[in-house]
Design a protein around this motif. Sequence first.
Motif, PDB file in Angstrom:
ATOM      1  N   ARG A 181      -3.429   9.269 -16.772  1.00 21.07           N
ATOM      2  CA  ARG A 181      -2.757  10.041 -15.741  1.00 21.07           C
ATOM      3  C   ARG A 181      -1.490   9.304 -15.302  1.00 21.07           C
ATOM      4  O   ARG A 181      -1.425   8.067 -15.345  1.00 21.07           O
ATOM      5  CB  ARG A 181      -3.666  10.272 -14.533  1.00 21.07           C
ATOM      6  CG  ARG A 181      -3.954   9.045 -13.689  1.00 21.07           C
ATOM      7  CD  ARG A 181      -4.754   9.392 -12.420  1.00 21.07           C
ATOM      8  NE  ARG A 181      -5.012   8.228 -11.595  1.00 21.07           N
ATOM      9  CZ  ARG A 181      -6.081   7.452 -11.716  1.00 21.07           C
ATOM     10  NH1 ARG A 181      -6.989   7.720 -12.639  1.00 21.07           N
ATOM     11  NH2 ARG A 181      -6.238   6.410 -10.927  1.00 21.07           N
ATOM     12  N   SER A 182      -0.509  10.076 -14.901  1.00 21.80           N
ATOM     13  CA  SER A 182       0.735   9.531 -14.371  1.00 21.80           C
ATOM     14  C   SER A 182       0.675   9.559 -12.856  1.00 21.80           C
ATOM     15  O   SER A 182       0.082  10.465 -12.262  1.00 21.80           O
ATOM     16  CB  SER A 182       1.930  10.363 -14.857  1.00 21.80           C
ATOM     17  OG  SER A 182       2.006  10.368 -16.264  1.00 21.80           O
ATOM     18  N   GLU A 183       1.307   8.581 -12.219  1.00 20.89           N
ATOM     19  CA  GLU A 183       1.332   8.514 -10.767  1.00 20.89           C
ATOM     20  C   GLU A 183       2.751   8.249 -10.276  1.00 20.89           C
ATOM     21  O   GLU A 183       3.414   7.322 -10.758  1.00 20.89           O
ATOM     22  CB  GLU A 183       0.405   7.412 -10.253  1.00 20.89           C
ATOM     23  CG  GLU A 183      -1.061   7.625 -10.598  1.00 20.89           C
ATOM     24  CD  GLU A 183      -1.965   6.547 -10.034  1.00 20.89           C
ATOM     25  OE1 GLU A 183      -3.193   6.737 -10.081  1.00 20.89           O
ATOM     26  OE2 GLU A 183      -1.451   5.510  -9.543  1.00 20.89           O
ATOM     27  N   VAL A 184       3.199   9.058  -9.349  1.00 19.04           N
ATOM     28  CA  VAL A 184       4.437   8.811  -8.623  1.00 19.04           C
ATOM     29  C   VAL A 184       4.049   8.160  -7.307  1.00 19.04           C
ATOM     30  O   VAL A 184       3.197   8.680  -6.571  1.00 19.04           O
ATOM     31  CB  VAL A 184       5.214  10.117  -8.364  1.00 19.04           C
ATOM     32  CG1 VAL A 184       6.381   9.866  -7.413  1.00 19.04           C
ATOM     33  CG2 VAL A 184       5.723  10.707  -9.680  1.00 19.04           C
ATOM     34  N   LEU A 185       4.653   7.019  -6.998  1.00 24.00           N
ATOM     35  CA  LEU A 185       4.291   6.265  -5.805  1.00 24.00           C
ATOM     36  C   LEU A 185       5.319   6.489  -4.696  1.00 24.00           C
ATOM     37  O   LEU A 185       6.531   6.466  -4.950  1.00 24.00           O
ATOM     38  CB  LEU A 185       4.179   4.776  -6.137  1.00 24.00           C
ATOM     39  CG  LEU A 185       3.278   4.433  -7.338  1.00 24.00           C
ATOM     40  CD1 LEU A 185       3.232   2.919  -7.550  1.00 24.00           C
ATOM     41  CD2 LEU A 185       1.877   5.006  -7.165  1.00 24.00           C
ATOM     42  N   ILE A 186       4.823   6.682  -3.483  1.00 22.53           N
ATOM     43  CA  ILE A 186       5.689   6.992  -2.344  1.00 22.53           C
ATOM     44  C   ILE A 186       5.350   6.060  -1.189  1.00 22.53           C
ATOM     45  O   ILE A 186       4.172   5.832  -0.871  1.00 22.53           O
ATOM     46  CB  ILE A 186       5.510   8.462  -1.911  1.00 22.53           C
ATOM     47  CG1 ILE A 186       5.916   9.399  -3.059  1.00 22.53           C
ATOM     48  CG2 ILE A 186       6.327   8.766  -0.657  1.00 22.53           C
ATOM     49  CD1 ILE A 186       5.660  10.862  -2.762  1.00 22.53           C
ATOM     50  N   ASP A 187       6.373   5.514  -0.563  1.00 21.27           N
ATOM     51  CA  ASP A 187       6.185   4.643   0.588  1.00 21.27           C
ATOM     52  C   ASP A 187       5.626   5.461   1.758  1.00 21.27           C
ATOM     53  O   ASP A 187       6.184   6.501   2.110  1.00 21.27           O
ATOM     54  CB  ASP A 187       7.526   4.019   0.985  1.00 21.27           C
ATOM     55  CG  ASP A 187       7.375   2.944   2.047  1.00 21.27           C
ATOM     56  OD1 ASP A 187       7.006   3.295   3.183  1.00 21.27           O
ATOM     57  OD2 ASP A 187       7.636   1.772   1.751  1.00 21.27           O
ATOM     58  N   GLN A 235       0.845  -1.182   0.000  1.00 20.79           N
ATOM     59  CA  GLN A 235       0.000   0.000   0.000  1.00 20.79           C
ATOM     60  C   GLN A 235       0.890   1.245   0.000  1.00 20.79           C
ATOM     61  O   GLN A 235       1.783   1.375   0.851  1.00 20.79           O
ATOM     62  CB  GLN A 235      -0.922  -0.020   1.224  1.00 20.79           C
ATOM     63  CG  GLN A 235      -1.884  -1.195   1.169  1.00 20.79           C
ATOM     64  CD  GLN A 235      -2.795  -1.222   2.370  1.00 20.79           C
ATOM     65  OE1 GLN A 235      -3.403  -0.209   2.717  1.00 20.79           O
ATOM     66  NE2 GLN A 235      -2.909  -2.366   3.013  1.00 20.79           N
ATOM     67  N   VAL A 236       0.643   2.132  -0.947  1.00 22.93           N
ATOM     68  CA  VAL A 236       1.517   3.285  -1.147  1.00 22.93           C
ATOM     69  C   VAL A 236       0.686   4.533  -1.421  1.00 22.93           C
ATOM     70  O   VAL A 236      -0.498   4.465  -1.760  1.00 22.93           O
ATOM     71  CB  VAL A 236       2.492   3.046  -2.322  1.00 22.93           C
ATOM     72  CG1 VAL A 236       3.455   1.916  -2.011  1.00 22.93           C
ATOM     73  CG2 VAL A 236       1.724   2.749  -3.613  1.00 22.93           C
ATOM     74  N   ILE A 237       1.328   5.690  -1.285  1.00 18.79           N
ATOM     75  CA  ILE A 237       0.727   6.972  -1.621  1.00 18.79           C
ATOM     76  C   ILE A 237       0.879   7.194  -3.121  1.00 18.79           C
ATOM     77  O   ILE A 237       1.947   6.951  -3.691  1.00 18.79           O
ATOM     78  CB  ILE A 237       1.424   8.109  -0.855  1.00 18.79           C
ATOM     79  CG1 ILE A 237       1.282   7.906   0.654  1.00 18.79           C
ATOM     80  CG2 ILE A 237       0.873   9.470  -1.268  1.00 18.79           C
ATOM     81  CD1 ILE A 237       2.173   8.829   1.480  1.00 18.79           C
ATOM     82  N   ALA A 238      -0.170   7.671  -3.781  1.00 17.43           N
ATOM     83  CA  ALA A 238      -0.118   7.967  -5.212  1.00 17.43           C
ATOM     84  C   ALA A 238      -0.266   9.469  -5.428  1.00 17.43           C
ATOM     85  O   ALA A 238      -1.313  10.044  -5.130  1.00 17.43           O
ATOM     86  CB  ALA A 238      -1.210   7.212  -5.964  1.00 17.43           C
TER      87      ALA A 238
END
Length: 333
Positions: free
Chosen positions: A272-278, A259-262
């Motif tokens: 859409r583009s998504e950068v994923l962050i822990d 589970q990550v932040i988008a």
Amino acid sequence: MDEMTQLRELRADAPVPDRADLAPGRKRLTDAIAGRSRRTLRLRADWRIASLGAVVAITAAALFVTQVVDTSDPRQSGPATVAGDLDLSSPAAALGRAADFLERQEVPPEPRADQWVYTREVDAASENAKALEEMPDEVANRLIPMFEPDQWVRYDDKAAENDESDTDYRTARESYRIAAALPDDPRALLAKLRETFPTGDGTNGETEQKDEHSFRAVGVMLESYPLPPDALARIYRALATIEGVGVTDHLIRDASGRQVIAVTRSRDANTRSEVLIDPVDYSYAGEREVVSRTHEVTAPDGIKSTTVHKRGDILIDIARTKAAVVDAKGQKP
């Protein structure tokens, strides 16, 4: 009924594709993936166009693979260590919280010139390719795995650093030092990243508007490893200021199931583009490209095929599951 049986029966009535029809698309795909070991630290504006076109060509010519999307609500089972602290109400809130955390971290020493950067990634497209290998030759034409999940690059790669043929590529050492020198002011920081990772002029890549260019350049910088935590904090604060940037109001699942932040921004009218962050340590966790509007896509020249991308389909889904500085190629933390 098991998943492979469902997959085989999904298009059981489809005509068997001719290998000659499939070959051009597969070549485009393998050519696009060939330079992936370098992609950890660079990404041309036109890379996604080339690779997506190749994937469309193959899937449309052979069979359509539906990705199984986790429909559980991550808000009900988020990581216990941060579930009560996350604020996903806005990009400023989420990324500001991440920056606050990173600014409190001690900055470790810069890696030595003789060390290596190790990363491990999970690519949902590669997992689909592995599943297709189990199918009959005449149906799947055997898509090989797109890339090796484990990668090692030299931290101090003099040959690559002096190679002027690729103006987008930055070695791990270059990226570290560029990040460390980034200014505090978000506007100045974004301008520096746009300069570092230039856009195309229409002949060597698509032309991007300033905010689109900024979002992509930030994404390229975030793929670099390692980055000083204080520099990462400045990048996150600047990312939150880009026009059109949003954040999903709940954690999403990446290609590895975490589970990550988008952090999101529309790429065009359809995706859409998504950068994923822990959400635990706020490190870079991967990227996704998601269909935001149902539309048809025509295969590249030479392949007569059209496919439909439905809203919610995931076109690119890459999760970085490990990253570390090690003393030798082949070593794992």
